[in-house]
Structure formats: structure tokens, C-alpha cells
Scaffold this motif. Sequence first.
Motif, PDB file in Angstrom:
ATOM      1  N   HIS A   1       0.839  -1.202   0.000  1.00 43.16           N
ATOM      2  CA  HIS A   1       0.000   0.000   0.000  1.00 43.16           C
ATOM      3  C   HIS A   1       0.878   1.258   0.000  1.00 43.16           C
ATOM      4  N   ALA A   2       1.952   1.244   0.761  1.00 45.66           N
ATOM      5  CA  ALA A   2       2.848   2.397   0.810  1.00 45.66           C
ATOM      6  C   ALA A   2       3.481   2.638  -0.553  1.00 45.66           C
ATOM      7  N   ARG A   3       3.836   1.578  -1.256  1.00 39.43           N
ATOM      8  CA  ARG A   3       4.423   1.718  -2.592  1.00 39.43           C
ATOM      9  C   ARG A   3       3.416   2.357  -3.554  1.00 39.43           C
ATOM     10  N   ARG A   4       2.148   1.921  -3.481  1.00 39.66           N
ATOM     11  CA  ARG A   4       1.134   2.490  -4.376  1.00 39.66           C
ATOM     12  C   ARG A   4       0.924   3.974  -4.106  1.00 39.66           C
ATOM     13  N   VAL A   5       0.944   4.365  -2.834  1.00 42.05           N
ATOM     14  CA  VAL A   5       0.780   5.783  -2.504  1.00 42.05           C
ATOM     15  C   VAL A   5       1.924   6.598  -3.097  1.00 42.05           C
ATOM     16  N   LEU A   6       3.136   6.095  -2.970  1.00 50.38           N
ATOM     17  CA  LEU A   6       4.285   6.806  -3.527  1.00 50.38           C
ATOM     18  C   LEU A   6       4.226   6.864  -5.054  1.00 50.38           C
ATOM     19  N   GLU A   7       3.763   5.791  -5.683  1.00 50.70           N
ATOM     20  CA  GLU A   7       3.634   5.788  -7.138  1.00 50.70           C
ATOM     21  C   GLU A   7       2.578   6.794  -7.598  1.00 50.70           C
ATOM     22  N   GLU A   8       1.508   6.963  -6.808  1.00 45.96           N
ATOM     23  CA  GLU A   8       0.496   7.964  -7.143  1.00 45.96           C
ATOM     24  C   GLU A   8       1.085   9.372  -7.024  1.00 45.96           C
ATOM     25  N   LEU A   9       1.910   9.606  -6.013  1.00 44.26           N
ATOM     26  CA  LEU A   9       2.558  10.910  -5.879  1.00 44.26           C
ATOM     27  C   LEU A   9       3.536  11.158  -7.022  1.00 44.26           C
ATOM     28  N   GLN A  10       4.184  10.113  -7.482  1.00 49.03           N
ATOM     29  CA  GLN A  10       5.088  10.248  -8.617  1.00 49.03           C
ATOM     30  C   GLN A  10       4.293  10.611  -9.870  1.00 49.03           C
ATOM     31  N   ALA A  11       3.111  10.010 -10.051  1.00 49.74           N
ATOM     32  CA  ALA A  11       2.269  10.323 -11.208  1.00 49.74           C
ATOM     33  C   ALA A  11       1.807  11.778 -11.182  1.00 49.74           C
ATOM     34  N   LEU A  12       1.639  12.352  -9.989  1.00 52.45           N
ATOM     35  CA  LEU A  12       1.247  13.752  -9.863  1.00 52.45           C
ATOM     36  C   LEU A  12       2.444  14.688 -10.055  1.00 52.45           C
ATOM     37  N   GLY A  13       3.643  14.144 -10.144  1.00 52.04           N
ATOM     38  CA  GLY A  13       4.824  14.962 -10.336  1.00 52.04           C
ATOM     39  C   GLY A  13       5.382  15.538  -9.054  1.00 52.04           C
ATOM     40  N   VAL A  14       4.955  15.008  -7.921  1.00 56.03           N
ATOM     41  CA  VAL A  14       5.396  15.528  -6.625  1.00 56.03           C
ATOM     42  C   VAL A  14       6.767  14.988  -6.245  1.00 56.03           C
TER      43      VAL A  14
END
Length: 64
Positions: free
Chosen positions: A12-25
Motif C-alpha cells: 500500500h505504501a508503494r502504491r501511494v508513492l507511485e500515485e505521488l510520482q504520477a502527480l509529479g510531486v
Amino acid sequence: METLTITLQNEHARRVLEELQALGVLTIQAATQQPIAPRPPATFSAISVSTKDFKFNREEANER
């Protein structure tokens, strides 16, 4: 820019980080893992128990 090293406890933590990466954060880069040093062999230290004042009651032991 700041570089941080984190340890992911679950997927779950990996998915959250991947979502932040998709947002360009943030940017995720795989790090090379350092080899784990072998553990020293376990040692066993024996203990000694004095039975000098120990009294054995055979009748009480037979009741159990």
C-alpha cells in the motif's frame, strides 16, 4: 531538492508513492541494496542451579 531513503512496510505504501510520482510531486529511483553482513554464530552459555536446599516430596509428586 532533498533525497530521502525509506523502507516500505507493505505494498500500500508503494502504491501511494507511485500515485505521488504520477502527480509529479516526487521521483522514485530504485537503490542498490548493500549486502547484509553475516551474523556471528550464536553462542550458548550453560547455567548452573544449586539444588543444595531442594527437598523432594515423593508423595506430593505422585499426586500430580
